[in-house]
Write an enzyme that holds these catalytic residues in place. Sequence first.
Site, PDB file in Angstrom:
ATOM      1  N   LYS A  77       0.494  -1.087  -0.299  1.00  0.00           N
ATOM      2  CA  LYS A  77      -0.309   0.217   0.223  1.00  0.00           C
ATOM      3  C   LYS A  77       0.969   0.922   0.071  1.00  0.00           C
ATOM      4  O   LYS A  77       1.624   1.145   0.550  1.00  0.00           O
ATOM      5  CB  LYS A  77      -0.678  -0.157   1.335  1.00  0.00           C
ATOM      6  CG  LYS A  77      -2.055   0.547   1.149  1.00  0.00           C
ATOM      7  CD  LYS A  77      -3.067   0.767   2.585  1.00  0.00           C
ATOM      8  CE  LYS A  77      -3.914   1.751   2.869  1.00  0.00           C
ATOM      9  NZ  LYS A  77      -4.882   2.069   4.489  1.00  0.00           N
ATOM     10  N   SER A 152      -9.755   1.732   3.194  1.00  0.00           N
ATOM     11  CA  SER A 152      -8.799   2.479   2.728  1.00  0.00           C
ATOM     12  C   SER A 152      -7.219   1.664   1.236  1.00  0.00           C
ATOM     13  O   SER A 152      -6.955   2.248   0.313  1.00  0.00           O
ATOM     14  CB  SER A 152      -7.610   3.706   3.186  1.00  0.00           C
ATOM     15  OG  SER A 152      -7.318   2.999   3.978  1.00  0.00           O
ATOM     16  N   SER A 176      -9.705  -0.376   6.929  1.00  0.00           N
ATOM     17  CA  SER A 176      -9.112   0.024   6.235  1.00  0.00           C
ATOM     18  C   SER A 176      -8.216  -1.671   5.137  1.00  0.00           C
ATOM     19  O   SER A 176      -8.242  -1.639   4.103  1.00  0.00           O
ATOM     20  CB  SER A 176      -8.211   0.664   5.810  1.00  0.00           C
ATOM     21  OG  SER A 176      -8.858   1.579   5.582  1.00  0.00           O
TER      22      SER A 176
HETATM   23  N1  GLN Z   1     -13.284   3.971   6.328  1.00  0.00           N
HETATM   24  C1  GLN Z   1     -12.505   4.193   8.381  1.00  0.00           C
HETATM   25  C2  GLN Z   1     -12.145   5.747   8.298  1.00  0.00           C
HETATM   26  O1  GLN Z   1     -12.402   6.145   6.410  1.00  0.00           O
HETATM   27  C3  GLN Z   1     -10.739   3.311   7.812  1.00  0.00           C
HETATM   28  C4  GLN Z   1      -9.733   3.730   7.664  1.00  0.00           C
HETATM   29  C5  GLN Z   1      -8.673   3.304   7.456  1.00  0.00           C
HETATM   30  O2  GLN Z   1      -8.446   1.715   8.409  1.00  0.00           O
HETATM   31  N2  GLN Z   1      -7.259   3.198   7.375  1.00  0.00           N
HETATM   32  O3  GLN Z   1     -11.663   6.096   8.330  1.00  0.00           O
END
Ligand code: GLN
Length: 476
Positions: A77, A152, A176
């Site tokens: 990532k 994400s 994410s």
């Molecule tokens: N969807 C969550 C957010 O927008 C998770 C993000 C993550 O785990 N990096 O904060």
Amino acid sequence: MFEFTSIEQYHAQLQEGNVTCLLAVEHYLKRIDETKHLNAFIEVYTHEVLQKAKELDEKRKAGLPIGKLHGVVIGLKDVICYKDHNISASSNILKKFTSIYSATAVERLLAEEAIIIGNLNCDEFAMGSTNENSAYGKVLNALDETRVPGGSSGGSAVAVQAGCCMVSLGSDTGGSVRQPADFCGIIGLKPTYGRISRYGLIAYASSFDQIGILGNNIPDVALLLEVMAGADEFDSTVSHKEVPAYSKELSTEKKYRFAYFETALSHPGLDPEISAAIKKKIELIKQEGHIVEAVDFELLDYIVPAYYVLTTAEASSNLSRFDGVKYGYRSTAPGVELTEFYKQSRSVGFGKEVKRRIMLGTFVLSAGFYDAYFTRAQKVRNLLKDNIELIFNEFDFILLPNSPVPAFKAGEKMDDPIAMYLADIYTVMANLAGIPAISLPLFKHSINMPFGLQVMSNRFDELSLLRISHLLMAVK
Ligand code: GLN
């Protein structure tokens, strides 16, 4: 023809001489090229990985001992540093920034002879649930290109889903890794907070962030965890606890105790098919001789607000380093004074969602509102931790959905950030409490998309979590 099933089988084939690392790498490069339009990769290290594959083949053929991840093709990532390679957190503010060191997790993969094939698209600074907040554009779900891959770590999920690498790394601050795994039909593991060093992981919310693993089967995920976990002098929050040989200890005959929350499974926002599939699974687990019981849980409606107050507060502080002076994008407007220069660099460099979160975080930390928001959210976090601890005194696992709905259509939630945030209801709990959690691709929805079961275990009990996951995957 190269076909990948598991790292163990790949290694057996390498030893038998049926395949080579070069063949594997060529296969993935071709696959990445064929699926370019999915937009999962930001950069592919073509020349470098071909070279590395040849070196590994020569080494193996010379009879030298091989690493645990010899020739294993991995994607990263775009928030995980790899020395001398670009990293940007999918943000314009960091575009063209080159890592000057590798994350500890990456160093450990490389020490076991892994091949890092490229970096993967994600939501900017890992903020999002659809991979639509990226400076490189959105990522498409390979199973239905009109749908999002989740976020994400959307690129990391699609890279594995579309067969562009064997395994990938993501980061999980509030789901994410698990939610994109759920949307794409693969496995996603978020380890205990402090199991894997965060050194070299671009911070979103430091007391939540954890590197996670996306893969096709439990032994592969277990092996990567085993290689990356453990003490690191560069991260004082990482645990010194011994790291079990997860991948070698996966079989178990044990009968376990599972808890689930009726409030979660009968939540009005939960898709009825997801609820029904999990309830049915619960019955099957009981039939296997395990104990599964409903436990009271009153905090469900408080955890998303607590998560967004705390993570945005941490983000506003973490992201203050991107000021146009130290890293990345810098405003070239002539003759402006310093404050204006910061303002211009950050206004242009950051995307909309990141700016929204920095402002929200700055607000909840401001003198007049600190107690009303930040302190209260911390109280919710503590209550949740206590509650979870009590549950794990009696149970080995907690069962939950990963997401209230399967992969949504691209663009569907972009104009409604609150709806988007609320969809994190089932994943943020593990990050607030610091416990490990995994998404297992067990189900299929009538819209023809996969969805998974989320299993959580007690802190640092990844071994039990992986064992039960192995079992649950076997009886799909
Ligand atoms: N969807 C969550 C957010 O927008 C998770 C993000 C993550 O785990 N990096 O904060």
